[in-house]
Motif scaffolding. Sequence first.
Motif, short mmCIF file in Angstrom:
data_model
loop_
_atom_site.label_atom_id
_atom_site.label_comp_id
_atom_site.label_asym_id
_atom_site.label_seq_id
_atom_site.Cartn_x
_atom_site.Cartn_y
_atom_site.Cartn_z
N ARG A 56 0.83 -1.20 0.00
CA ARG A 56 0.00 0.00 0.00
C ARG A 56 0.87 1.26 0.00
NH1 ARG A 56 -3.84 -1.68 2.94
NH2 ARG A 56 -2.66 -1.70 4.87
N MET A 57 1.90 1.27 0.84
CA MET A 57 2.80 2.41 0.92
C MET A 57 3.55 2.61 -0.39
SD MET A 57 6.30 3.41 1.54
CE MET A 57 6.98 1.87 2.06
N LEU A 58 4.03 1.52 -0.97
CA LEU A 58 4.77 1.62 -2.23
C LEU A 58 3.86 2.08 -3.37
CD1 LEU A 58 7.10 -1.50 -2.00
CD2 LEU A 58 7.71 0.90 -1.67
N ARG A 59 2.60 1.66 -3.36
CA ARG A 59 1.65 2.13 -4.38
C ARG A 59 1.47 3.65 -4.29
NH1 ARG A 59 -1.32 -2.65 -3.51
NH2 ARG A 59 -2.55 -1.63 -1.93
N GLU A 60 1.37 4.16 -3.07
CA GLU A 60 1.20 5.61 -2.88
C GLU A 60 2.44 6.38 -3.35
OE1 GLU A 60 -1.57 7.33 -2.04
OE2 GLU A 60 -2.52 5.38 -2.23
N VAL A 61 3.62 5.86 -3.04
CA VAL A 61 4.86 6.52 -3.47
C VAL A 61 4.98 6.47 -4.99
CG1 VAL A 61 7.38 6.51 -3.30
CG2 VAL A 61 6.01 6.11 -1.25
N LYS A 62 4.64 5.33 -5.58
CA LYS A 62 4.68 5.22 -7.05
C LYS A 62 3.70 6.20 -7.67
CE LYS A 62 3.63 2.42 -11.05
NZ LYS A 62 2.79 3.43 -11.68
N LYS A 63 2.50 6.31 -7.09
CA LYS A 63 1.49 7.23 -7.60
C LYS A 63 2.02 8.67 -7.55
CE LYS A 63 -3.28 8.69 -6.75
NZ LYS A 63 -4.44 8.53 -5.85
N ALA A 64 2.71 9.03 -6.47
CA ALA A 64 3.30 10.37 -6.37
C ALA A 64 4.36 10.56 -7.45
CB ALA A 64 3.91 10.59 -4.98
N GLY A 65 5.12 9.50 -7.74
CA GLY A 65 6.11 9.57 -8.82
C GLY A 65 5.46 9.76 -10.17
N ASP A 66 4.35 9.06 -10.39
CA ASP A 66 3.62 9.20 -11.66
C ASP A 66 3.09 10.62 -11.82
OD1 ASP A 66 4.09 6.48 -12.05
OD2 ASP A 66 2.03 5.88 -11.53
N GLU A 67 2.54 11.17 -10.75
CA GLU A 67 2.01 12.54 -10.79
C GLU A 67 3.13 13.55 -11.04
OE1 GLU A 67 -0.22 12.94 -7.14
OE2 GLU A 67 -1.72 11.49 -7.81
N ALA A 68 4.26 13.36 -10.39
CA ALA A 68 5.40 14.25 -10.60
C ALA A 68 5.86 14.17 -12.05
CB ALA A 68 6.54 13.90 -9.65
N PHE A 69 5.92 12.97 -12.60
CA PHE A 69 6.34 12.80 -14.00
C PHE A 69 5.39 13.55 -14.93
CE2 PHE A 69 6.68 10.85 -18.13
CZ PHE A 69 8.05 10.65 -18.28
N ARG A 70 4.08 13.35 -14.74
CA ARG A 70 3.09 14.02 -15.59
C ARG A 70 3.18 15.54 -15.48
NH1 ARG A 70 0.05 9.46 -14.24
NH2 ARG A 70 -0.86 10.42 -12.39
N SER A 71 3.64 16.03 -14.33
CA SER A 71 3.77 17.48 -14.11
C SER A 71 5.11 18.02 -14.60
CB SER A 71 3.62 17.80 -12.62
OG SER A 71 2.35 17.41 -12.16
N GLY A 72 5.95 17.14 -15.15
CA GLY A 72 7.25 17.57 -15.63
C GLY A 72 8.29 17.72 -14.53
#
Length: 163
Positions: free
Chosen positions: A42-58
């Motif tokens: 669960r924790m790793l999914r949240e961190v990955k999701k934050a990484g995905d959002e950061a990537f999409r934001s450049g």
Amino acid sequence: ASSGSGAVVIFRVTLQRSSLQAPIHCTSNMSSSPGKQRGMKRMLREVKKAGDEAFRSGKFDESIKHYSFCISAASRGAFIKSSRLVVLLGNRSAAYTAIASYELALNDADTCLAIRPEWPKGWIRRGLALQGLRQHEAAAAAFKKAHLEGDASALDLLNNSLD
């Protein structure tokens, strides 16, 4: 990966500490308690999701930190499916490519392919890193391999690499 009995095999990942991007060795290990595994997942999914959002934001440096955290957690004993590890490495490779850190991008792409050689995105990540390194023939071969593995978009990348 799954065994013949239908059980899911979870891989423990070990990173060599001698360099930033060393080969990753996967060994199966299912001895961790289910509750601990669920919490870590669960924790790793949240961190990955934050990484995905950061990537999409450049915010590529930020995305690299998030993906690296997940990969590093796996190296410290977190249990993670090989398919998720491949995605994390592939995403980090894309982020490294975005900031022109092509050697690091290539290393992650090659690690993806060592774990899952039939993954078309791994071949695309490899091709893009090689293209950044101006190794156009090798990039074209990677895009061709991605196309052969089933990714139609790889054909466009292959054609662009030949221009």
